[in-house]
Design an enzyme around this catalytic site. Sequence first.
Site, PDB file in Angstrom:
ATOM      1  N   TYR A  22     -24.729 -28.074  16.029  1.00 53.14           N
ATOM      2  CA  TYR A  22     -24.998 -26.679  16.394  1.00 53.14           C
ATOM      3  C   TYR A  22     -26.416 -26.557  16.951  1.00 53.14           C
ATOM      4  O   TYR A  22     -26.630 -25.966  18.007  1.00 53.14           O
ATOM      5  CB  TYR A  22     -24.806 -25.765  15.170  1.00 53.14           C
ATOM      6  CG  TYR A  22     -25.175 -24.337  15.439  1.00 53.14           C
ATOM      7  CD1 TYR A  22     -24.334 -23.504  16.175  1.00 53.14           C
ATOM      8  CD2 TYR A  22     -26.377 -23.811  14.981  1.00 53.14           C
ATOM      9  CE1 TYR A  22     -24.680 -22.193  16.443  1.00 53.14           C
ATOM     10  CE2 TYR A  22     -26.729 -22.499  15.247  1.00 53.14           C
ATOM     11  CZ  TYR A  22     -25.880 -21.694  15.975  1.00 53.14           C
ATOM     12  OH  TYR A  22     -26.228 -20.393  16.242  1.00 53.14           O
ATOM     13  N   GLU A  44     -23.274 -13.528  12.745  1.00 49.78           N
ATOM     14  CA  GLU A  44     -24.644 -13.234  12.302  1.00 49.78           C
ATOM     15  C   GLU A  44     -24.628 -12.189  11.192  1.00 49.78           C
ATOM     16  O   GLU A  44     -25.386 -12.283  10.230  1.00 49.78           O
ATOM     17  CB  GLU A  44     -25.524 -12.784  13.473  1.00 49.78           C
ATOM     18  CG  GLU A  44     -25.812 -13.862  14.495  1.00 49.78           C
ATOM     19  CD  GLU A  44     -26.663 -15.016  13.989  1.00 49.78           C
ATOM     20  OE1 GLU A  44     -27.291 -14.913  12.913  1.00 49.78           O
ATOM     21  OE2 GLU A  44     -26.697 -16.056  14.686  1.00 49.78           O
ATOM     22  N   TRP A  52     -26.972 -20.166   7.035  1.00 47.54           N
ATOM     23  CA  TRP A  52     -26.227 -20.266   8.290  1.00 47.54           C
ATOM     24  C   TRP A  52     -25.198 -21.397   8.238  1.00 47.54           C
ATOM     25  O   TRP A  52     -24.107 -21.278   8.775  1.00 47.54           O
ATOM     26  CB  TRP A  52     -27.178 -20.441   9.472  1.00 47.54           C
ATOM     27  CG  TRP A  52     -26.433 -20.500  10.766  1.00 47.54           C
ATOM     28  CD1 TRP A  52     -26.367 -21.567  11.616  1.00 47.54           C
ATOM     29  CD2 TRP A  52     -25.608 -19.489  11.346  1.00 47.54           C
ATOM     30  NE1 TRP A  52     -25.558 -21.261  12.681  1.00 47.54           N
ATOM     31  CE2 TRP A  52     -25.079 -19.989  12.538  1.00 47.54           C
ATOM     32  CE3 TRP A  52     -25.266 -18.187  10.962  1.00 47.54           C
ATOM     33  CZ2 TRP A  52     -24.231 -19.271  13.367  1.00 47.54           C
ATOM     34  CZ3 TRP A  52     -24.414 -17.460  11.786  1.00 47.54           C
ATOM     35  CH2 TRP A  52     -23.911 -17.990  12.970  1.00 47.54           C
TER      36      TRP A  52
END
Length: 188
Positions: A22, A44, A52
Amino acid sequence: MTATTATPLRCFGNGDPLYEAYHDHEWAVPVHGDAALLERIVLEGAQSGLSWVTILRKREGYRAAFAGFEPHAVAAFGEEDVARLMEDTGIVRNRRKIESAIVNARAVVALQDAGESLDALFWSFAPEAPPAVPATWGDVPASTPESVALAKELKRRGFVFVGPTTMYAAMQACGLVNDHVEGCIARA
């Protein structure tokens, strides 16, 4: 004598292959299209209060649960869908976060019905000049005047879970800004 391999400098993600991929290939790369941007906004928002990497690990589950983030499909979700999603272990099972995804899809559809797009709206808040390259992760802001303005406009358009910090994270993730630190392998 044995050669040693130094760990590449990454802003984040070292040690987890999913997170590294990522970081190296997706974060700060421009994202366009209403479905793709809706996905990033939803993810988000889902990340709020979590790491995350937790969301990255559930990303495919989100894509399956939310019809690939196709705005019209998600906008049509009702209470039965919310109940179904509350049982889905492939996503974060938080009612407010699930409902926000549906509300935000409906806001995207409303934009489209008005002849606009989330893509054009979102990208209209890209900074005019690129920010300075941060020397360290500590130099990266949590929000900017542009993310404050974007959050305000999205809220005005009916979006939820889109505060200035969340929207700055989305701006970073979608390539409106490039906050890879100086010397980071993804900066090259």
